[in-house]
Write a protein that holds these residues in place. Structure first.
Motif, PDB file in Angstrom:
ATOM      1  N   ASP A  26       0.807  -1.229   0.000  1.00  0.00           N
ATOM      2  CA  ASP A  26       0.000   0.000   0.000  1.00  0.00           C
ATOM      3  C   ASP A  26       0.837   1.275   0.000  1.00  0.00           C
ATOM      4  O   ASP A  26       0.342   2.338  -0.360  1.00  0.00           O
ATOM      5  CB  ASP A  26      -0.924   0.031   1.230  1.00  0.00           C
ATOM      6  N   PHE A  27       2.095   1.186   0.441  1.00  0.00           N
ATOM      7  CA  PHE A  27       2.885   2.423   0.588  1.00  0.00           C
ATOM      8  C   PHE A  27       4.204   2.381  -0.194  1.00  0.00           C
ATOM      9  O   PHE A  27       5.043   3.264  -0.036  1.00  0.00           O
ATOM     10  CB  PHE A  27       3.142   2.701   2.074  1.00  0.00           C
ATOM     11  N   ASN A  28       4.391   1.347  -0.999  1.00  0.00           N
ATOM     12  CA  ASN A  28       5.579   1.240  -1.874  1.00  0.00           C
ATOM     13  C   ASN A  28       6.902   1.310  -1.116  1.00  0.00           C
ATOM     14  O   ASN A  28       7.896   1.805  -1.651  1.00  0.00           O
ATOM     15  CB  ASN A  28       5.575   2.359  -2.927  1.00  0.00           C
ATOM     16  N   LEU A  29       6.893   0.857   0.113  1.00  0.00           N
ATOM     17  CA  LEU A  29       8.143   0.904   0.879  1.00  0.00           C
ATOM     18  C   LEU A  29       8.900  -0.403   0.702  1.00  0.00           C
ATOM     19  O   LEU A  29       8.300  -1.452   0.446  1.00  0.00           O
ATOM     20  CB  LEU A  29       7.849   1.137   2.361  1.00  0.00           C
ATOM     21  N   SER A  30      10.201  -0.332   0.823  1.00  0.00           N
ATOM     22  CA  SER A  30      10.981  -1.573   0.826  1.00  0.00           C
ATOM     23  C   SER A  30      11.583  -1.741   2.216  1.00  0.00           C
ATOM     24  O   SER A  30      11.778  -0.759   2.944  1.00  0.00           O
ATOM     25  CB  SER A  30      12.069  -1.541  -0.241  1.00  0.00           C
ATOM     26  N   PHE A  31      11.832  -2.974   2.589  1.00  0.00           N
ATOM     27  CA  PHE A  31      12.316  -3.207   3.947  1.00  0.00           C
ATOM     28  C   PHE A  31      13.333  -4.336   3.980  1.00  0.00           C
ATOM     29  O   PHE A  31      13.395  -5.171   3.090  1.00  0.00           O
ATOM     30  CB  PHE A  31      11.150  -3.520   4.889  1.00  0.00           C
ATOM     31  N   ASN A  32      14.099  -4.289   5.050  1.00  0.00           N
ATOM     32  CA  ASN A  32      15.051  -5.351   5.324  1.00  0.00           C
ATOM     33  C   ASN A  32      14.883  -5.676   6.803  1.00  0.00           C
ATOM     34  O   ASN A  32      15.034  -4.792   7.641  1.00  0.00           O
ATOM     35  CB  ASN A  32      16.459  -4.800   5.010  1.00  0.00           C
ATOM     36  N   GLY A  52      11.838   4.396   1.364  1.00  0.00           N
ATOM     37  CA  GLY A  52      10.836   4.759   0.366  1.00  0.00           C
ATOM     38  C   GLY A  52      10.859   6.247   0.096  1.00  0.00           C
ATOM     39  O   GLY A  52      11.615   6.996   0.726  1.00  0.00           O
ATOM     40  N   GLN A  53      10.027   6.683  -0.840  1.00  0.00           N
ATOM     41  CA  GLN A  53       9.908   8.112  -1.115  1.00  0.00           C
ATOM     42  C   GLN A  53       9.382   8.809   0.141  1.00  0.00           C
ATOM     43  O   GLN A  53       8.613   8.221   0.910  1.00  0.00           O
ATOM     44  CB  GLN A  53       8.945   8.337  -2.283  1.00  0.00           C
TER      45      GLN A  53
END
Ligand code: SF4
Ligand code: SF4
Length: 135
Positions: A26-32, A52-53
């Motif tokens: 939903d928020f186009n975030l990437s994570f590790n 993310g942006q």
């Protein structure tokens, strides 16, 4: 672009929820995921590097907050006051990332600062108030 390391504390009722998945979808975030565990109180704990942006990142953080999670930046620093520590060992089983351990050779409690994720559980439990948080 925003990138931050954060600690998420999931209350018991949210441990099974696909909250991190929603951050991507939903928020186009990437994570590790740097660490993930369930504490003895059955609280979920996750350390994430989230990117993310800027606008998406803010929306994602707002979503996390509205979900009832406690969010903590990983800029807090936990220290042990050696003069106060009695090596009682009470903090060892409570630490979710094994940053506190008993040295089997001398029964002293070792604090591995590089493993600590500043969850503060040891600070609350230490009877000698030897664990301190610095901002
Ligand atoms: S609980 Fe406190 S006094 Fe006991 S070993 Fe841990 S830091 Fe030291
Ligand atoms: S704050 Fe204490 S219990 Fe939490 S990770 Fe660091 S050493 Fe372990």
């Amino acid at each position: 672009m925003t990138s931050k390391r954060i600690v998420l504390h999931f209350p018991h009722r949210l441990v099974d929820q696909p909250i991190v998945y929603k951050l991507v979808k939903d928020f186009n975030l990437s994570f590790n995921i740097l660490k993930a565990s369930v504490t003895p109180q059955e609280e979920g704990l996750m350390v994430l590097e989230l990117s993310g942006q800027d606008a998406d990142f803010k929306k994602g953080m707002d979503y996390l907050q509205s979900s009832g999670l406690k969010i903590q930046p990983l800029s807090e620093d936990v220290k042990r006051n050696q003069a106060k520590c009695t090596d009682c060992g009470v903090c060892v089983p409570i630490c979710p990332v094994q940053a506190l351990a008993v040295d089997p050779t001398n029964r002293k409690v070792i604090f591995y600062e590089d493993k600590c994720i500043a969850c503060e559980l040891c600070i609350k439990i230490c009877p000698a108030h030897a664990m301190e948080i610095h901002f």
